[in-house]
Design a protein around this motif. Structure first.
Motif, PDB file in Angstrom:
ATOM      1  N   ARG A  71       0.843  -1.208   0.000  1.00  0.00           N
ATOM      2  CA  ARG A  71       0.000   0.000   0.000  1.00  0.00           C
ATOM      3  C   ARG A  71       0.869   1.246   0.000  1.00  0.00           C
ATOM      4  O   ARG A  71       0.593   2.215  -0.725  1.00  0.00           O
ATOM      5  CB  ARG A  71      -0.915  -0.009   1.236  1.00  0.00           C
ATOM      6  CG  ARG A  71      -1.799   1.225   1.345  1.00  0.00           C
ATOM      7  CD  ARG A  71      -2.830   1.247   0.236  1.00  0.00           C
ATOM      8  NE  ARG A  71      -3.646   2.452   0.266  1.00  0.00           N
ATOM      9  CZ  ARG A  71      -3.368   3.562  -0.394  1.00  0.00           C
ATOM     10  NH1 ARG A  71      -2.255   3.642  -1.124  1.00  0.00           N
ATOM     11  NH2 ARG A  71      -4.185   4.592  -0.344  1.00  0.00           N
ATOM     12  N   LYS A  72       1.917   1.244   0.780  1.00  0.00           N
ATOM     13  CA  LYS A  72       2.825   2.390   0.828  1.00  0.00           C
ATOM     14  C   LYS A  72       3.551   2.559  -0.505  1.00  0.00           C
ATOM     15  O   LYS A  72       3.666   3.674  -1.034  1.00  0.00           O
ATOM     16  CB  LYS A  72       3.830   2.200   1.970  1.00  0.00           C
ATOM     17  CG  LYS A  72       4.833   3.328   2.134  1.00  0.00           C
ATOM     18  CD  LYS A  72       5.710   3.076   3.348  1.00  0.00           C
ATOM     19  CE  LYS A  72       6.714   4.210   3.545  1.00  0.00           C
ATOM     20  NZ  LYS A  72       7.700   4.292   2.452  1.00  0.00           N
ATOM     21  N   LEU A  73       4.020   1.452  -1.066  1.00  0.00           N
ATOM     22  CA  LEU A  73       4.729   1.497  -2.337  1.00  0.00           C
ATOM     23  C   LEU A  73       3.796   1.969  -3.458  1.00  0.00           C
ATOM     24  O   LEU A  73       4.190   2.753  -4.330  1.00  0.00           O
ATOM     25  CB  LEU A  73       5.294   0.111  -2.656  1.00  0.00           C
ATOM     26  CG  LEU A  73       6.031  -0.068  -3.984  1.00  0.00           C
ATOM     27  CD1 LEU A  73       7.173   0.929  -4.110  1.00  0.00           C
ATOM     28  CD2 LEU A  73       6.556  -1.496  -4.098  1.00  0.00           C
ATOM     29  N   ALA A  74       2.549   1.496  -3.434  1.00  0.00           N
ATOM     30  CA  ALA A  74       1.575   1.886  -4.455  1.00  0.00           C
ATOM     31  C   ALA A  74       1.382   3.396  -4.485  1.00  0.00           C
ATOM     32  O   ALA A  74       1.244   4.003  -5.551  1.00  0.00           O
ATOM     33  CB  ALA A  74       0.243   1.184  -4.196  1.00  0.00           C
ATOM     34  N   GLU A  75       1.369   4.002  -3.324  1.00  0.00           N
ATOM     35  CA  GLU A  75       1.186   5.446  -3.241  1.00  0.00           C
ATOM     36  C   GLU A  75       2.378   6.179  -3.864  1.00  0.00           C
ATOM     37  O   GLU A  75       2.215   7.219  -4.520  1.00  0.00           O
ATOM     38  CB  GLU A  75       1.016   5.861  -1.779  1.00  0.00           C
ATOM     39  CG  GLU A  75       0.681   7.309  -1.563  1.00  0.00           C
ATOM     40  CD  GLU A  75      -0.668   7.707  -2.159  1.00  0.00           C
ATOM     41  OE1 GLU A  75      -0.819   8.887  -2.535  1.00  0.00           O
ATOM     42  OE2 GLU A  75      -1.562   6.838  -2.260  1.00  0.00           O
ATOM     43  N   ALA A 117      -8.694  -4.585   1.797  1.00  0.00           N
ATOM     44  CA  ALA A 117      -9.497  -3.502   1.228  1.00  0.00           C
ATOM     45  C   ALA A 117      -9.564  -2.313   2.170  1.00  0.00           C
ATOM     46  O   ALA A 117      -9.548  -1.151   1.732  1.00  0.00           O
ATOM     47  CB  ALA A 117     -10.901  -4.003   0.903  1.00  0.00           C
ATOM     48  N   GLU A 118      -9.610  -2.572   3.462  1.00  0.00           N
ATOM     49  CA  GLU A 118      -9.682  -1.477   4.424  1.00  0.00           C
ATOM     50  C   GLU A 118      -8.381  -0.682   4.497  1.00  0.00           C
ATOM     51  O   GLU A 118      -8.362   0.431   5.020  1.00  0.00           O
ATOM     52  CB  GLU A 118     -10.082  -2.010   5.797  1.00  0.00           C
ATOM     53  CG  GLU A 118     -11.559  -2.424   5.838  1.00  0.00           C
ATOM     54  CD  GLU A 118     -12.033  -2.828   7.222  1.00  0.00           C
ATOM     55  OE1 GLU A 118     -11.186  -3.281   8.015  1.00  0.00           O
ATOM     56  OE2 GLU A 118     -13.236  -2.684   7.498  1.00  0.00           O
ATOM     57  N   LEU A 119      -7.304  -1.247   3.951  1.00  0.00           N
ATOM     58  CA  LEU A 119      -6.051  -0.497   3.817  1.00  0.00           C
ATOM     59  C   LEU A 119      -6.126   0.474   2.647  1.00  0.00           C
ATOM     60  O   LEU A 119      -5.256   1.338   2.497  1.00  0.00           O
ATOM     61  CB  LEU A 119      -4.875  -1.451   3.595  1.00  0.00           C
ATOM     62  CG  LEU A 119      -4.497  -2.411   4.721  1.00  0.00           C
ATOM     63  CD1 LEU A 119      -3.401  -3.352   4.248  1.00  0.00           C
ATOM     64  CD2 LEU A 119      -4.042  -1.637   5.957  1.00  0.00           C
ATOM     65  N   GLY A 120      -7.151   0.306   1.797  1.00  0.00           N
ATOM     66  CA  GLY A 120      -7.262   1.112   0.593  1.00  0.00           C
ATOM     67  C   GLY A 120      -6.572   0.494  -0.601  1.00  0.00           C
ATOM     68  O   GLY A 120      -6.296   1.181  -1.595  1.00  0.00           O
ATOM     69  N   LEU A 121      -6.293  -0.815  -0.527  1.00  0.00           N
ATOM     70  CA  LEU A 121      -5.566  -1.503  -1.589  1.00  0.00           C
ATOM     71  C   LEU A 121      -6.503  -2.459  -2.321  1.00  0.00           C
ATOM     72  O   LEU A 121      -7.106  -3.340  -1.698  1.00  0.00           O
ATOM     73  CB  LEU A 121      -4.401  -2.287  -0.970  1.00  0.00           C
ATOM     74  CG  LEU A 121      -3.396  -2.949  -1.914  1.00  0.00           C
ATOM     75  CD1 LEU A 121      -2.650  -1.892  -2.729  1.00  0.00           C
ATOM     76  CD2 LEU A 121      -2.403  -3.788  -1.104  1.00  0.00           C
ATOM     77  N   PRO A 122      -6.687  -2.324  -3.637  1.00  0.00           N
ATOM     78  CA  PRO A 122      -7.534  -3.263  -4.372  1.00  0.00           C
ATOM     79  C   PRO A 122      -6.861  -4.619  -4.513  1.00  0.00           C
ATOM     80  O   PRO A 122      -5.636  -4.731  -4.437  1.00  0.00           O
ATOM     81  CB  PRO A 122      -7.709  -2.593  -5.737  1.00  0.00           C
ATOM     82  CG  PRO A 122      -6.544  -1.678  -5.881  1.00  0.00           C
ATOM     83  CD  PRO A 122      -6.172  -1.247  -4.487  1.00  0.00           C
TER      84      PRO A 122
END
Length: 357
Positions: free
Chosen positions: A77-81, A134-139
Motif C-alpha cells: 500500500r505504501k509502495l503503491a502510493e 481492502a480497508e487499507l485502501g488496496l484493491p
C-alpha cells in the motif's frame, strides 16, 4: 427410492454455510467497499484508455498465511502510493490453486495446510483477509477457479483472472460473463491464444446457467455479459510470449476478433521459465516496448512475496519460513520495490500525465 446408482464415489455431504451467512459473519464495510469500487473503476479507466497508467497485479503466487499476507499488503500500500503517477497497483490474492495432478489446492480448500479441507473455515478466513486488505485502501485480484466461490467473496475483488487451464471452459466463460470485475483471460499452457480470445468474446455476451444464490439455493443465473475482458500473455509451449513479435501477434488476434487491443503481460510462469529471478528482465523488456511506442500493453503481473523462492509445506507447520511461497517461487520484497520503482522511472516521462495521479 433406490440409490444404488447414485453417489457411488461420494463419501459424504458436509454442511457449508451459505454466501449470505459468511457475509453476515464478515460483513462488508464502507471503507472496504470504497476501495473495491475505486479499484474496479481504476482498472476500467485504464482498459478504456481514460487513464494512461499501467496496472500491476503483484503479490504471492498463493496466499497461505494471512499474517504474512497482511504484512505484505501494508508494505505494498505504501509502495503503491509512491508510484501512483505511472502505476495502478493491485495486490494479487490467490486463494484457489489449479493443480496439474495433485497438491495443495489453496487456502480456501485447505486453510490448515494439512489435508483436512475445512472449506467452511477457509472461506470465512479468506473473506476476512480480503476485507482487511481492502480497508487499507488496496484493491485485490484473484483467480476464479470454483464457480461457486465468487458468491462468497466477489464483492471484495477488483480484478479477476481466468487461468490457462480454464480459459476454454464453458463454465468459466459463463461465470466471467457475470463477474463484477474486469477479467483477464490467460493464453493456454501450450502458448496458443485461441482459447483466451474466444473466452473474452464468449464472456462479453449474456449467459444463463446453473449456480448458487446468496441464500445458498440452486438458481438459474442470468448475466448481461462482461465487456471488460482482456488478454493475459503468460507464455507456454516451452517458450515465452512477452517479446515485441508475440505482443504484435496478440494484437492481431484481438483485432481479428473485433476486441479492444488490451494486453497484460505476466512476468512469471512460462514467460520467466518459472525462474523468479528472470521476472525483472521480462518487465524491463515490456517497459522498453512501451517506451518505443507500444500502447496495447495495459498491465503487468508479478509473483512476489516477503522472501524469495518457495518452500514445501512441512509436516511441522512451525517450520514454515515466514513470508515465503508454498507454491511457485516469488521474488522478494526488496526486488519488488526495485521492479516497481524502476517501472515508475521508466514510464514517468513517457506516458501522458494521469489526471488521477
Amino acid at each position: 427410492m433406490s440409490t444404488r446408482t447414485e453417489n457411488i464415489n461420494v463419501l459424504g455431504f458436509d454442511w457449508m454455510p451459505s454466501p449470505a451467512e459468511i457475509k453476515r459473519r464478515v460483513p462488508q464495510t464502507e471503507r472496504a467497499a470504497e476501495a473495491v469500487s475505486a479499484g474496479r473503476k481504476g482498472l476500467m479507466d485504464i482498459l478504456d484508455r481514460k487513464d494512461p497508467r499501467l496496472f500491476v497485479i503483484v503479490g504471492p503466487c498463493s496466499m497461505h498465511d494471512p499474517v504474512a499476507g497482511l504484512d505484505y499488503a501494508k508494505r505494498l500500500r505504501k509502495l503503491a502510493e509512491e508510484v501512483r503517477e505511472t502505476l495502478f497497483v493491485v495486490m494479487r490474492v490467490y486463494f484457489e490453486k489449479p493443480r496439474t495432478t495433485t497438491g495443495w489446492k489453496g487456502f480456501i480448500n485447505d486453510p490448515r495446510l494439512d489435508d483436512s479441507f475445512h472449506i467452511e473455515e477457509g472461506m470465512e478466513r479468506g473473506r476476512h483477509f480480503l476485507r482487511d486488505v481492502a480497508e487499507l485502501g488496496l484493491p485485490t485480484a484473484t483467480e476464479a477457479l470454483d464457480p461457486i466461490a465468487p458468491q462468497y467473496y466477489g464483492d471484495l475483488i477488483s480484478w479477476t483472472a481466468i487461468g490457462a487451464r480454464t480459459a476454454e471452459s464453458q463454465t468459466h466463460r459463463e461465470m466471467a460473463s457475470g463477474l463484477s470485475t474486469p477479467v483477464g483471460f490467460k493464453n493456454g499452457t501450450d502458448g496458443s491464444l485461441d482459447a483466451a480470445v474466444n473466452g473474452i468474446v464468449s464472456a462479453s455476451h449474456a449467459h444463463s446457467f446453473l449456480g448458487l444464490s446468496d441464500s445458498g439455493a440452486c438458481a438459474i443465473i442470468r448475466t448481461r455479459g462482461n465487456t471488460y475482458g482482456h488478454l493475459v500473455l503468460r507464455g507456454g509451449g516451452g517458450r515465452p510470449n512477452y517479446d515485441a513479435a508475440s505482443v504484435a501477434l496478440a494484437e492481431k488476434a484481438l483485432a481479428q476478433a473485433k476486441l479492444p487491443l488490451n494486453v497484460v503481460v505476466d512476468c512469471s510462469h512460462a514467460n520467466s521459465w518459472k525462474n523468479p529471478e528472470l521476472q525483472p528482465l521480462v518487465m524491463r523488456d515490456v517497459l522498453q516496448q512501451i517506451r518505443e511506442g507500444n500502447r496495447s500493453v495495459v498491465g503487468l503481473m508479478v509473483e512476489s512475496f516477503l522472501q524469495a523462492g518457495n518452500q514445501p509445506i512441512p509436516e511441522d507447520l512451525l517450520q514454515l519460513r515466514y513470508g515465503c511461497s508454498v507454491t511457485d517461487a516469488c521474488v522478494d520484497w526488496k526486488t519488488t520495490e526495485k521492479m516497481l520503482y524502476g517501472a515508475h522511472e521508466a514510464l514517468l516521462h513517457v506516458l501522458p500525465r494521469s489526471k488521477v495521479a
